[in-house]
Write a protein that holds these residues in place. Sequence first.
Motif, PDB file in Angstrom:
ATOM      1  N   ALA A   3       0.839  -1.210   0.000  1.00  0.00           N
ATOM      2  CA  ALA A   3       0.000   0.000   0.000  1.00  0.00           C
ATOM      3  C   ALA A   3       0.871   1.256   0.000  1.00  0.00           C
ATOM      4  CB  ALA A   3      -0.938   0.007   1.198  1.00  0.00           C
ATOM      5  N   GLN A   4       1.958   1.239   0.744  1.00  0.00           N
ATOM      6  CA  GLN A   4       2.865   2.386   0.757  1.00  0.00           C
ATOM      7  C   GLN A   4       3.540   2.560  -0.599  1.00  0.00           C
ATOM      8  OE1 GLN A   4       5.355   1.355   4.093  1.00  0.00           O
ATOM      9  NE2 GLN A   4       4.225   2.735   5.446  1.00  0.00           N
ATOM     10  N   LEU A   5       3.962   1.459  -1.211  1.00  0.00           N
ATOM     11  CA  LEU A   5       4.572   1.546  -2.536  1.00  0.00           C
ATOM     12  C   LEU A   5       3.559   2.007  -3.575  1.00  0.00           C
ATOM     13  CD1 LEU A   5       6.787  -1.664  -2.480  1.00  0.00           C
ATOM     14  CD2 LEU A   5       7.588   0.712  -2.431  1.00  0.00           C
ATOM     15  N   ASP A   6       2.328   1.535  -3.460  1.00  0.00           N
ATOM     16  CA  ASP A   6       1.280   1.965  -4.384  1.00  0.00           C
ATOM     17  C   ASP A   6       1.007   3.462  -4.254  1.00  0.00           C
ATOM     18  OD1 ASP A   6       1.022  -0.601  -5.381  1.00  0.00           O
ATOM     19  OD2 ASP A   6      -0.774  -1.067  -4.202  1.00  0.00           O
ATOM     20  N   GLN A   7       1.038   3.969  -3.030  1.00  0.00           N
ATOM     21  CA  GLN A   7       0.842   5.406  -2.820  1.00  0.00           C
ATOM     22  C   GLN A   7       1.985   6.191  -3.455  1.00  0.00           C
ATOM     23  OE1 GLN A   7       0.468   6.596   1.277  1.00  0.00           O
ATOM     24  NE2 GLN A   7      -0.113   8.680   0.735  1.00  0.00           N
TER      25      GLN A   7
END
Length: 102
Positions: A3-7
């Motif tokens: 989720a952090q990488l996607d953000q």
Amino acid sequence: YRAQLDQLTSELAGHRGPIVVGGDFNTWSRARLDAMHEAMQRLGLTAVLPQAETRTRVLGRQIDFVFVRGLEVVAASAPQVASSDHNPMLATLRVPATAASR
């Protein structure tokens, strides 16, 4: 983690100029390493590799990375230091001559 990488990829996806992304990615597992590389690949970023491999490792894996897009890597290093639990990542980058003339 994903989720952090996607953000991150969402924030940078529309940017059309050069990009530098770096830091401690906590890639201590194969799954995290793969997720990070997939995210950087989606952005068209390439890894900046130090001339000598002295980046900080956790569980046998590098955790600190620098990625670039639209820039040439002139030099890169990760000098060993005693002042931190991470060796710093140093990179000399330049705008390619073709991009600078635009």
